[in-house]
Design a protein around this motif. Sequence first.
Motif, PDB file in Angstrom:
ATOM      1  N   ARG A  30      35.777  65.055  27.352  1.00 57.38           N
ATOM      2  CA  ARG A  30      35.642  65.828  28.590  1.00 57.38           C
ATOM      3  C   ARG A  30      35.542  67.310  28.248  1.00 57.38           C
ATOM      4  O   ARG A  30      36.162  67.775  27.291  1.00 57.38           O
ATOM      5  N   ILE A  31      34.746  68.007  29.052  1.00 51.54           N
ATOM      6  CA  ILE A  31      34.664  69.475  28.952  1.00 51.54           C
ATOM      7  C   ILE A  31      35.984  70.079  29.422  1.00 51.54           C
ATOM      8  O   ILE A  31      36.556  69.632  30.413  1.00 51.54           O
ATOM      9  N   VAL A  32      36.440  71.099  28.727  1.00 50.02           N
ATOM     10  CA  VAL A  32      37.504  71.912  29.310  1.00 50.02           C
ATOM     11  C   VAL A  32      36.975  73.329  29.480  1.00 50.02           C
ATOM     12  O   VAL A  32      36.427  73.917  28.556  1.00 50.02           O
ATOM     13  N   ALA A  33      37.124  73.820  30.724  1.00 53.23           N
ATOM     14  CA  ALA A  33      36.724  75.208  31.009  1.00 53.23           C
ATOM     15  C   ALA A  33      38.010  76.007  31.159  1.00 53.23           C
ATOM     16  O   ALA A  33      38.710  76.243  30.179  1.00 53.23           O
ATOM     17  N   GLY A  34      38.388  76.361  32.367  1.00 56.58           N
ATOM     18  CA  GLY A  34      39.645  77.102  32.549  1.00 56.58           C
ATOM     19  C   GLY A  34      40.867  76.244  32.281  1.00 56.58           C
ATOM     20  O   GLY A  34      41.942  76.736  31.958  1.00 56.58           O
ATOM     21  N   GLY A  35      40.697  74.951  32.430  1.00 56.27           N
ATOM     22  CA  GLY A  35      41.793  74.024  32.141  1.00 56.27           C
ATOM     23  C   GLY A  35      42.849  73.940  33.229  1.00 56.27           C
ATOM     24  O   GLY A  35      43.833  73.221  33.079  1.00 56.27           O
ATOM     25  N   HIS A  36      42.647  74.629  34.319  1.00 52.39           N
ATOM     26  CA  HIS A  36      43.720  74.667  35.311  1.00 52.39           C
ATOM     27  C   HIS A  36      43.744  73.461  36.229  1.00 52.39           C
ATOM     28  O   HIS A  36      44.696  73.267  36.980  1.00 52.39           O
ATOM     29  N   SER A  37      42.735  72.653  36.178  1.00 56.70           N
ATOM     30  CA  SER A  37      42.821  71.358  36.856  1.00 56.70           C
ATOM     31  C   SER A  37      43.071  70.259  35.828  1.00 56.70           C
ATOM     32  O   SER A  37      43.908  69.385  36.029  1.00 56.70           O
ATOM     33  N   LEU A  38      42.344  70.352  34.723  1.00 53.42           N
ATOM     34  CA  LEU A  38      42.392  69.280  33.736  1.00 53.42           C
ATOM     35  C   LEU A  38      43.725  69.226  32.984  1.00 53.42           C
ATOM     36  O   LEU A  38      44.330  68.156  32.858  1.00 53.42           O
ATOM     37  N   ILE A  39      44.194  70.367  32.495  1.00 53.58           N
ATOM     38  CA  ILE A  39      45.403  70.356  31.648  1.00 53.58           C
ATOM     39  C   ILE A  39      46.642  69.880  32.438  1.00 53.58           C
ATOM     40  O   ILE A  39      47.409  69.072  31.914  1.00 53.58           O
ATOM     41  N   ARG A  79      34.831  83.286  35.739  1.00 48.31           N
ATOM     42  CA  ARG A  79      36.214  83.066  36.176  1.00 48.31           C
ATOM     43  C   ARG A  79      36.400  83.466  37.638  1.00 48.31           C
ATOM     44  O   ARG A  79      35.727  84.385  38.114  1.00 48.31           O
ATOM     45  N   HIS A  80      37.401  82.837  38.251  1.00 52.84           N
ATOM     46  CA  HIS A  80      37.758  83.234  39.620  1.00 52.84           C
ATOM     47  C   HIS A  80      37.932  84.743  39.708  1.00 52.84           C
ATOM     48  O   HIS A  80      37.505  85.385  40.639  1.00 52.84           O
ATOM     49  N   ARG A  81      38.589  85.287  38.720  1.00 51.04           N
ATOM     50  CA  ARG A  81      38.896  86.712  38.757  1.00 51.04           C
ATOM     51  C   ARG A  81      37.642  87.568  38.812  1.00 51.04           C
ATOM     52  O   ARG A  81      37.592  88.581  39.508  1.00 51.04           O
ATOM     53  N   GLY A 112      40.642  79.940  35.569  1.00 51.29           N
ATOM     54  CA  GLY A 112      39.851  78.926  36.277  1.00 51.29           C
ATOM     55  C   GLY A 112      38.432  79.410  36.513  1.00 51.29           C
ATOM     56  O   GLY A 112      38.179  80.597  36.694  1.00 51.29           O
ATOM     57  N   THR A 113      37.483  78.476  36.494  1.00 46.57           N
ATOM     58  CA  THR A 113      36.063  78.835  36.548  1.00 46.57           C
ATOM     59  C   THR A 113      35.359  78.220  37.755  1.00 46.57           C
ATOM     60  O   THR A 113      35.827  77.236  38.337  1.00 46.57           O
ATOM     61  N   LEU A 114      34.211  78.808  38.049  1.00 44.39           N
ATOM     62  CA  LEU A 114      33.367  78.266  39.114  1.00 44.39           C
ATOM     63  C   LEU A 114      32.942  76.839  38.767  1.00 44.39           C
ATOM     64  O   LEU A 114      33.044  75.924  39.591  1.00 44.39           O
ATOM     65  N   GLU A 125      39.101  71.808  47.462  1.00 43.91           N
ATOM     66  CA  GLU A 125      38.719  72.909  46.609  1.00 43.91           C
ATOM     67  C   GLU A 125      37.913  73.925  47.433  1.00 43.91           C
ATOM     68  O   GLU A 125      37.117  73.554  48.289  1.00 43.91           O
ATOM     69  N   ASP A 126      38.138  75.209  47.176  1.00 45.86           N
ATOM     70  CA  ASP A 126      37.534  76.238  48.015  1.00 45.86           C
ATOM     71  C   ASP A 126      36.098  76.602  47.638  1.00 45.86           C
ATOM     72  O   ASP A 126      35.263  76.826  48.509  1.00 45.86           O
ATOM     73  N   LEU A 127      35.818  76.689  46.324  1.00 47.31           N
ATOM     74  CA  LEU A 127      34.490  77.179  45.967  1.00 47.31           C
ATOM     75  C   LEU A 127      33.381  76.188  46.309  1.00 47.31           C
ATOM     76  O   LEU A 127      32.238  76.591  46.530  1.00 47.31           O
TER      77      LEU A 127
HETATM   78  C1  LIG Z   1      48.652  76.447  40.694  1.00 48.75           C
HETATM   79  C2  LIG Z   1      47.209  76.178  41.021  1.00 48.75           C
HETATM   80  C3  LIG Z   1      46.756  76.499  42.281  1.00 48.75           C
HETATM   81  C4  LIG Z   1      45.440  76.278  42.610  1.00 48.75           C
HETATM   82  N1  LIG Z   1      45.025  76.604  43.855  1.00 48.75           N
HETATM   83  C5  LIG Z   1      43.737  76.452  44.178  1.00 48.75           C
HETATM   84  C6  LIG Z   1      43.264  76.796  45.458  1.00 48.75           C
HETATM   85  O1  LIG Z   1      43.992  77.294  46.296  1.00 48.75           O
HETATM   86  N2  LIG Z   1      41.948  76.573  45.734  1.00 48.75           N
HETATM   87  C7  LIG Z   1      41.118  76.052  44.820  1.00 48.75           C
HETATM   88  O2  LIG Z   1      39.960  75.895  45.130  1.00 48.75           O
HETATM   89  N3  LIG Z   1      41.517  75.721  43.594  1.00 48.75           N
HETATM   90  C8  LIG Z   1      42.810  75.894  43.250  1.00 48.75           C
HETATM   91  N4  LIG Z   1      43.239  75.553  42.003  1.00 48.75           N
HETATM   92  C9  LIG Z   1      42.288  74.974  41.059  1.00 48.75           C
HETATM   93  C10 LIG Z   1      41.644  76.074  40.215  1.00 48.75           C
HETATM   94  O3  LIG Z   1      40.718  76.722  40.989  1.00 48.75           O
HETATM   95  C11 LIG Z   1      41.053  75.432  38.992  1.00 48.75           C
HETATM   96  O4  LIG Z   1      40.925  76.422  38.051  1.00 48.75           O
HETATM   97  C12 LIG Z   1      39.692  74.781  39.236  1.00 48.75           C
HETATM   98  O5  LIG Z   1      39.808  73.736  40.150  1.00 48.75           O
HETATM   99  C13 LIG Z   1      39.124  74.153  37.990  1.00 48.75           C
HETATM  100  O6  LIG Z   1      38.545  75.124  37.188  1.00 48.75           O
HETATM  101  P1  LIG Z   1      38.807  75.126  35.637  1.00 48.75           P
HETATM  102  O7  LIG Z   1      37.826  76.031  35.031  1.00 48.75           O
HETATM  103  O8  LIG Z   1      40.222  75.413  35.393  1.00 48.75           O
HETATM  104  O9  LIG Z   1      38.415  73.619  35.253  1.00 48.75           O
HETATM  105  P2  LIG Z   1      39.012  72.632  34.172  1.00 48.75           P
HETATM  106  O10 LIG Z   1      40.402  72.262  34.510  1.00 48.75           O
HETATM  107  O11 LIG Z   1      38.757  73.154  32.814  1.00 48.75           O
HETATM  108  O12 LIG Z   1      38.075  71.418  34.437  1.00 48.75           O
HETATM  109  C14 LIG Z   1      38.080  70.682  35.631  1.00 48.75           C
HETATM  110  C15 LIG Z   1      37.090  69.546  35.553  1.00 48.75           C
HETATM  111  O13 LIG Z   1      35.773  70.029  35.539  1.00 48.75           O
HETATM  112  C16 LIG Z   1      35.083  69.653  34.332  1.00 48.75           C
HETATM  113  N5  LIG Z   1      34.250  70.794  33.975  1.00 48.75           N
HETATM  114  C17 LIG Z   1      34.657  72.081  33.847  1.00 48.75           C
HETATM  115  N6  LIG Z   1      33.600  72.864  33.604  1.00 48.75           N
HETATM  116  C18 LIG Z   1      32.510  72.065  33.557  1.00 48.75           C
HETATM  117  C19 LIG Z   1      31.135  72.300  33.364  1.00 48.75           C
HETATM  118  N7  LIG Z   1      30.649  73.516  33.185  1.00 48.75           N
HETATM  119  N8  LIG Z   1      30.314  71.249  33.396  1.00 48.75           N
HETATM  120  C20 LIG Z   1      30.794  69.995  33.604  1.00 48.75           C
HETATM  121  N9  LIG Z   1      32.066  69.723  33.801  1.00 48.75           N
HETATM  122  C21 LIG Z   1      32.926  70.745  33.782  1.00 48.75           C
HETATM  123  C22 LIG Z   1      36.173  69.301  33.371  1.00 48.75           C
HETATM  124  O14 LIG Z   1      35.723  68.371  32.416  1.00 48.75           O
HETATM  125  C23 LIG Z   1      37.221  68.714  34.272  1.00 48.75           C
HETATM  126  O15 LIG Z   1      36.942  67.398  34.581  1.00 48.75           O
HETATM  127  C24 LIG Z   1      44.555  75.734  41.651  1.00 48.75           C
HETATM  128  C25 LIG Z   1      45.023  75.396  40.389  1.00 48.75           C
HETATM  129  C26 LIG Z   1      46.347  75.617  40.058  1.00 48.75           C
HETATM  130  C27 LIG Z   1      46.824  75.252  38.697  1.00 48.75           C
END
Ligand SMILES: Cc1cc2nc3c(=O)[nH]c(=O)nc-3n(C[C@H](O)[C@H](O)[C@H](O)COP(=O)(O)OP(=O)(O)OC[C@H]3O[C@@H](n4cnc5c(N)ncnc54)[C@H](O)[C@@H]3O)c2cc1C
Lengths: 298, 797
Positions: A30-39, A79-81, A112-114, A125-127
């Motif tokens: 699996r891809i990891v981007a920001g990891g905030h959903s996956l980790i 990134r969200h930021r 976290g990423t788009l 999810e918001d985005l």
């Molecule tokens: C405490 C907390 C609060 C949050 N609150 C909110 C909120 O209010 N609203 C909201 O919308 N989100 C919220 N989130 C989620 C946050 O926005 C995550 O960062 C986002 O959902 C996932 O982005 P990521 O880059 O971290 O993805 P990752 O965790 O790295 O990946 C998520 C999934 O997407 C896949 N993936 C990632 N990038 C790609 C790519 N380029 N191509 C194919 N697959 C890919 C991964 O394999 C994985 O399955 C929250 C998260 C946390 C931890």
Amino acid sequence: MQVPAPLEYARATSVEHAIALLERLGEEARIVAGGHSLIPMMKLRLTHLEYLVDINDLHDELDFIRVERGEVRIGALTRHRDLLESEALVPELPIFRDAERVIADPVVRNRGTLGGSLCQADPSEDLSSVCTTLGASCVIRGVSGERVVSMEEFYRGPYETAVGPAEILTEVRIPLRPHSSNAYAKVDRRAGDWAVVAAGAALWLDDDGLIADARVGLAAVGPNTTGIPAISEALRGRAPSEEAFAEAGELAAAASSPTTDGRGSAAYKRHLAAELTRRTLRRAAERIADRALERESA
Amino acid sequence: MSVDVEPVGHGRMLRKEDPRLVRGRGTFCDDLTLPRQLHLAILRSPVAHARIVYVDATAALAHPKVKAVVTGADLVERGLAWMPTLAHDVQPVLATDKVRFQGQEVAFVVAEDRYAARDALELIDVEYDVLPPVVDARRALDDDTPLIRDDVAGRADNRCFDWETGDAAATDAAFARADVVVADDLVYPRVHPAPLETCGAIADFDRVSGKLTVWVTSQAPHAHRTLFAMMTGLPEHKIRVVSPDIGGGFGNKVPVYPGYLCAIVGSMVTGRPVKWIEDRTENLVSTAFARDFHLHGELAATSDGRILGVRARVLADHGAFNAVAAPAKYPGGFFGVFTGSYAVDAAHCSTTAVYTTKAPGGVAYACSFRIAEAVYFIERMVDLLARELGLDPVEIRRRNFIPTEAFPYLTATGWVYDSGDYPRALDEALRIADYDALRAEQAERRERGELMGIGLAFFTEAVGAGPRKHMDILGLGMADGCELTVHPDGRAVVRLSVQTQGQGHETTFAQIVAEEIGIPPADIEVVHGDTDATPYGLGTYGSRSTAVSGAAAALVARQVRDKARRIAAHLLEVAPDDLEWTKGSFGVRGIPTATVTMPEVARAAYGIDLPDDLESGLDAHVSYNPENLTFPFGAYLAVVDVDPGTAVVTVRRFVAVDDCGTRINDMIIEGQVHRGLTDGVGVALMEYVGFDEHGTCLNASLMDYLIPTALEVPTWETGHTVTPSPHHPIGAKGIGEAATVGSPPAIVNAVLDALAPLGVTRLDMPLTPSRVWEAMQGRAAPPTDPPHGPTAEKGTP
Ligand SMILES: Cc1cc2nc3c(=O)[nH]c(=O)nc-3n(C[C@H](O)[C@H](O)[C@H](O)COP(=O)(O)OP(=O)(O)OC[C@H]3O[C@@H](n4cnc5c(N)ncnc54)[C@H](O)[C@@H]3O)c2cc1C
């Protein structure tokens, strides 16, 4: 401390490399981007993987916000930021700043990423709602090349997208049209919490000031997060008005199928779908008017 | 507000512990690594109620990094399977027969690292024969509800205990005389203390010396040492408990948890130090919760709003084991103060406590021994009466306050409130808030359709448990020891039995001693947390540290000063009575040049020129048995706005006037108040522990158990009055829990005030947008949103 199960890890050096790794490692990678959903899911041992392919080094290819003629392109690793702080997005797409202000907290937004947000495809999810509202399309790349899909095609249901096992979402493209604006609003129980319900709205006016198109994207109102065509149909050709927006609100409520949970009752969520649709349409209309005034005074 | 000059004694000063803590140089349990240390992980029940058919650990034992796997059956062999709780109940260390709540401890693994220990849990095979859970406390005593505690012979139902206080007949008579009676059902939901540092322990049993050392997240190290001795059968002098820096307790670190015993057994079995640190989910689903009270209240009053009688019926959900930390004679805690700050002649309360298939606990969260529940109860009920009579909430309280001249005041339920001046505190709060202007603003906003509310709560706490003749925990009296040694260089070490979890003891206790012996706080080292280095005492909870150990510290310092006086008299060649003490030195009355300082006395105390009848050294030891509890009070006022469209509640202003008697350090007090007010916003608006119909906890992470952030709280407006306690040596009363206790009812009353134009009269916490909106629609929250559906008529005691 919650710890994930053992796994292998590879750091991709290019999109091509990442795709090749996915292709070779198969379903358990699996891809990891920001990891905030996956980790978190791995730490809670809700997700078991054998391989992580880290794309965080791919800034050149995947981390950009480009406002071009008629189109905005945003890389999947943005990134969200950066979406929150981007001044370039504000004039045409203020909805991003609206949404990013209420997504998670600074720690999550820093990483976290788009792309991760869209690919996670969480119905809360918001985005995804933002992209749906804006009629965005997604660029997906695999070994055999690139394809472009609409948000409706991209989102297949909760946690399911059009991205195949050996594919990567590389960017999101948002069409720009004149006389338009947009807005986002969310009700949460606390800052950083996922939405109880959130709504995005976008309005496009014609030269006579009538609604040329209107789109609404909802989050957390049921499994479906795709657009609500009935709203566009009902508003097209009308002047922006409280009455029209109220009608749109009713349509939004009717189109949602929320369930009762710790965040709220189904009835409340349906009510919010209407309320937030009204509020965001109103805000979008105000913004169009404000920009027109600005242009006049300029 | 300058803190540049440190006071020699009481006064505002920066905290001595902060240079360490803010630089990340604290030492918390998980920071410690002992040589040869192993790691422990606990397998927990995924279901709420089930019979254990078998536990097969073969595969886990075969894991190359696993050193031991221990199951309930193994503990039965060692006689360690069940342990006593703090409330004379028992609780399994590891389940033997049944599991009785989701998250209950079933087996543990000791391995070379944390990852391997966690991985090996997945290799343990357990078969559960699932039984129906008991989730709704109101159904716990129904005939068809399954029996949870079949481990106790002769138990026929899920009744935990019944408890009564007050005079039922006198209360009935008061109700018969009343012009008005109001009644309501209230729920104080189950909440969790959720300290940022989870619980944990490192146990090191030395097989050669027979000595057991346990580093543990403990608010009560001495009590835990005694309990470890009782549980393990080891002699108590061979046990040393060390509670290092603690990352928040709020009552969560008062109980002894099975995990601590697992670490001890793990070390005994492997002969190596064993570390167990709970993860976030384990902390939220298995450790001590708080509240979970279903309340029925009735007030009887005259038509001009004088309260004649108060009736309370309580249904308390204690979870699967009664692990409440409350003095033994007070199974219902200090709920007995439910008549609040009011002069009420008749009151009665009957409590039924039940077992359910939920995690045990029941007092934690700024534990307060159920005073949070009592204050919430009476402050909601008084507002209800005000509304019924069309009286302002300020006026109804004024009419019923215990008069200032009536202290010490004996309440209808037998508590002696030590001192109070309630109108003064209330006036101060109204002044800060500008109450009349707020009411005018509210009227204006209501015209515009806006929903603004103003809520009051006036509370009296009973803290500082407690007098030995009334209060004990497992037979241990609640007196606190304290030792003070002044070294030859005039610097001192004070040894406490209580243990800080962030309250600033290293500063407060240095200041208490400084005030008495005139040595600057910087020269007084506070030693606490290590049972080998401190005297016995029952620990920090229930706002008892300043009230009990603070008194002990003042008294021990006075004893040292007395001895110093005799030495000074010898040095100055006068009689002790001829000496005058001005902070820091003794002087001969009338001879301004004849003085000797405390450091000079200290040097002499270890020297060769001492009177024959004096021992060398300058130290003392006391044990303080409080004469009574102390009764801090306060007037709180919340201003809220409710969004008419989304029902989102915003706490716009919050005024907190506290009277905790003598104030030792305003900065620390304000910090305690800010923390408690933030807790209060959390409890009022978002925190609760819910369960689904299977008994599965719905709040197993901080994504689901919400604690407030800076964005949900206003800028706190604090004020104070000072009404010293007459019996406490320095007049201090304790501040640790005041704000946690006082703020939720102020916020809920404010929201009800905001919604008054809509006719809303009932609302239970947490006031999430959805619940408020449902109330605005004239509906109680849907029953699917556990555990605060409308109180059903059935099952209420
Ligand atoms: C405490 C907390 C609060 C949050 N609150 C909110 C909120 O209010 N609203 C909201 O919308 N989100 C919220 N989130 C989620 C946050 O926005 C995550 O960062 C986002 O959902 C996932 O982005 P990521 O880059 O971290 O993805 P990752 O965790 O790295 O990946 C998520 C999934 O997407 C896949 N993936 C990632 N990038 C790609 C790519 N380029 N191509 C194919 N697959 C890919 C991964 O394999 C994985 O399955 C929250 C998260 C946390 C931890």
